[in-house]
Design an enzyme around this catalytic site. Structure first.
Site, short mmCIF file in Angstrom:
data_model
loop_
_atom_site.label_atom_id
_atom_site.label_comp_id
_atom_site.label_asym_id
_atom_site.label_seq_id
_atom_site.Cartn_x
_atom_site.Cartn_y
_atom_site.Cartn_z
N HIS A 230 -3.47 7.32 2.62
CA HIS A 230 -3.85 5.99 2.11
C HIS A 230 -5.27 5.68 2.58
O HIS A 230 -5.64 5.98 3.73
CB HIS A 230 -2.86 4.95 2.65
CG HIS A 230 -3.26 3.54 2.35
ND1 HIS A 230 -3.66 3.13 1.09
CD2 HIS A 230 -3.31 2.43 3.13
CE1 HIS A 230 -3.94 1.83 1.13
NE2 HIS A 230 -3.74 1.38 2.35
N ASN B 146 -10.20 -0.23 -0.49
CA ASN B 146 -8.74 -0.14 -0.44
C ASN B 146 -8.16 -0.72 -1.74
O ASN B 146 -8.24 -1.93 -1.96
CB ASN B 146 -8.25 -0.92 0.78
CG ASN B 146 -6.74 -0.87 0.96
OD1 ASN B 146 -6.01 -0.45 0.07
ND2 ASN B 146 -6.27 -1.33 2.12
N CYS C 199 0.81 -1.23 0.00
CA CYS C 199 0.00 0.00 0.00
C CYS C 199 0.84 1.27 0.00
O CYS C 199 0.34 2.35 -0.34
CB CYS C 199 -0.94 0.01 1.20
SG CYS C 199 -2.04 -1.39 1.25
N1 ACO Z 1 -19.04 -8.28 8.33
C1 ACO Z 1 -19.55 -8.54 9.55
N2 ACO Z 1 -18.79 -8.86 10.60
C2 ACO Z 1 -17.46 -8.93 10.41
C3 ACO Z 1 -16.87 -8.69 9.16
C4 ACO Z 1 -17.71 -8.35 8.09
N3 ACO Z 1 -17.25 -8.07 6.86
N4 ACO Z 1 -15.52 -8.81 9.28
C5 ACO Z 1 -15.28 -9.14 10.57
N5 ACO Z 1 -16.45 -9.23 11.24
C6 ACO Z 1 -16.66 -9.57 12.64
C7 ACO Z 1 -15.58 -10.45 13.21
O1 ACO Z 1 -15.82 -11.80 12.92
C8 ACO Z 1 -15.67 -10.13 14.68
O2 ACO Z 1 -16.72 -10.88 15.20
P1 ACO Z 1 -16.62 -11.52 16.68
O3 ACO Z 1 -16.46 -10.34 17.61
O4 ACO Z 1 -17.92 -12.24 16.84
O5 ACO Z 1 -15.41 -12.41 16.65
C9 ACO Z 1 -16.09 -8.66 14.71
O6 ACO Z 1 -16.61 -8.36 13.40
C10 ACO Z 1 -14.96 -7.71 15.04
O7 ACO Z 1 -13.84 -8.02 14.23
P2 ACO Z 1 -12.56 -7.13 14.24
O8 ACO Z 1 -11.54 -7.67 13.27
O9 ACO Z 1 -12.11 -6.86 15.64
O10 ACO Z 1 -13.18 -5.76 13.62
P3 ACO Z 1 -12.54 -4.34 13.52
O11 ACO Z 1 -13.47 -3.36 14.10
O12 ACO Z 1 -11.10 -4.31 13.94
O13 ACO Z 1 -12.58 -4.10 11.95
C11 ACO Z 1 -11.06 -4.10 10.08
C12 ACO Z 1 -11.84 -4.96 11.08
C13 ACO Z 1 -12.06 -3.31 9.25
C14 ACO Z 1 -10.24 -5.01 9.17
C15 ACO Z 1 -10.13 -3.12 10.86
O14 ACO Z 1 -9.40 -3.81 11.83
C16 ACO Z 1 -9.16 -2.40 9.94
O15 ACO Z 1 -9.56 -1.57 9.16
N6 ACO Z 1 -7.87 -2.70 10.09
C17 ACO Z 1 -6.82 -2.00 9.34
C18 ACO Z 1 -6.95 -2.16 7.87
C19 ACO Z 1 -6.49 -3.46 7.37
O16 ACO Z 1 -6.16 -4.39 8.10
N7 ACO Z 1 -6.43 -3.56 6.06
C20 ACO Z 1 -5.83 -4.65 5.38
C21 ACO Z 1 -4.89 -4.11 4.36
S1 ACO Z 1 -3.59 -3.27 5.04
C22 ACO Z 1 -3.56 -1.71 4.64
O17 ACO Z 1 -4.20 -1.28 3.73
C23 ACO Z 1 -2.67 -0.84 5.36
#
Ligand code: ACO
EC number: 2.3.1.180
Length: 355
Positions: A248, A278, A111
């Protein structure tokens, strides 16, 4: 002293769109969850290769600059989803553009790839090695998606953006930058089943993206805001001097957290994650182009940009815009038509993932 002014900008987003409502028919999710956790409303998926997306973005940037592809010295493609690895994707883009006099090279910092590539091409111009370059960030992230996994299926999209850099004696273009990599955490964001580490004689399964979202979230906020502070110090500027922030686009909440840390007003922050999700290296290239199109970037603007990605790579850049904010000529570069909807385009991949 030479500088590298951005004289052309272009983007290419494929037409097939998958809304949150659409994706909720593929994985167990909802528009409410995706919108509130990420700010994403839709993503676009490509019916053509990464090289084709890159070529159209680059041709639009060349038309915007009013220069011919034959005048280019360098075609640099930032991507982690290359169409081909050998020969490199940039050589196909060079061929499609007709940039016969240009060197052609791919680079990969995930990224952070566009800012890394911008720094490399600028350095070549500043050193007097070349005069004109096109820096392209192009991604087909949909290729890596496991459509049975809701955590990644909702986040990513395809697209490309490009800028033309030209040598100038005026202090314009990339004027300060900082990049780095925290490799101690490289395992928290990676593609499985890809590269020469795998045993190609065993059944290996699909190449797919794995990440620890909450960990990346924290590191992205800290990494990008710290890098912006470093670049401001280097340029001897304060945040009040910055007219536009182009971050980003990985998650709207990450962007808002950086904005709060840096204390930047809403109307200075370029956001388009709602429409594209993204697109990895391409997010900043597309966002920069749209910031000009929206009139956020005015003549002489001071722009700060920051990125974070797999590696864990990070980068921030201070860019001084020139006087021109309109294209020299309109571009007629277009992708071939796409008769399918977004859901139709991914139908075979969805069926394979659900087996
Ligand atoms: N729809 C519904 N529920 C979902 C989904 C979805 N698409 N995805 C995850 N969940 C659920 C999980 O299963 C979890 O359920 P549980 O509590 O029953 O176990 C719950 O939602 C919470 O999951 P988390 O992973 O803690 O959710 P979070 O609020 O952290 O959001 C996300 C996840 C959006 C990925 C966030 O952490 C994020 O944006 N992280 C940074 C970006 C990232 O990782 N990007 C990848 C590329 S890297 C980059 O671009 C830099």
């Amino acid at each position: 002293m030479h500088y590298a002014e951005i004289t052309g900008w272009g983007k290419c987003v494929p037409p097939a769109r998958i809304s949150n409502q659409d994706i909720a028919t593929v994985v167990d999710t909802s528009d409410e969850w995706i919108s509130s956790r990420t700010g994403i409303k839709a993503r676009h998926v490509s019916h053509v290769s990464t090289a084709e997306l890159a070529t159209v973005a680059a041709q639009r940037a060349l038309d915007c600059a009013g220069i011919d592809a034959k005048d280019l010295d360098l075609v640099l493609v930032a991507t982690c989803t290359p169409s081909t690895v050998v020969a490199n994707t940039a050589s196909e883009v060079q061929q499609r553009l007709g940039a016969t006099g240009a060197a052609a090279c791919d680079s990969n910092a995930a990224c952070s790839g566009f800012l890394y590539a911008l720094q490399m091409a600028t350095a070549q111009i500043q050193a007097g090695m070349i005069k004109r370059a096109v820096v392209i960030a192009a991604e087909r992230m949909s290729w890596y998606i496991n459509w049975a996994r809701r955590d990644s299926a909702v986040l990513f999209g395809d697209g490309a953006g490009a800028v033309v850099l030209e040598a100038t004696e005026q202090a314009l273009g990339l004027l300060a930058s900082k990049s780095g990599c925290d490799s101690s955490d490289r395992s928290i964001l990676h593609i499985e089943n890809f590269g020469s580490n795998i045993n190609k004689y065993e059944a290996i399964g699909g190449s797919e993206l794995h990440f620890v979202g909450p960990e990346i979230f924290k590191r992205a906020v800290k990494g990008m805001s710290g890098a912006c502070d470093d670049v401001l110090n280097q340029a001897q500027l304060s945040l009040d001097d910055i007219d536009v922030l182009v971050p980003h686009q990985a998650n709207l909440r990450i962007i808002q957290a950086i904005q709060q840390r840096l204390k930047v007003e809403d109307d200075k922050v370029m956001v388009n994650i709602d429409e594209y999700g993204n697109t990895s290296a391409a997010t900043i290239a597309i966002a920069l182009c749209e910031a000009v199109e929206r009139g956020m970037i005015k003549p002489g603007a001071n722009i700060m940009s920051a990125a974070f990605g797999a590696g864990l790579t990070w980068a921030a850049s201070y860019i001084k815009w020139g006087q021109r904010v309109t294209p020299v000529r309109q571009s007629s570069a277009e992708l071939p038509p796409c008769p399918q909807t977004g859901l139709e385009l991914i139908a075979d991949a969805v069926a394979a993932c659900q087996k």
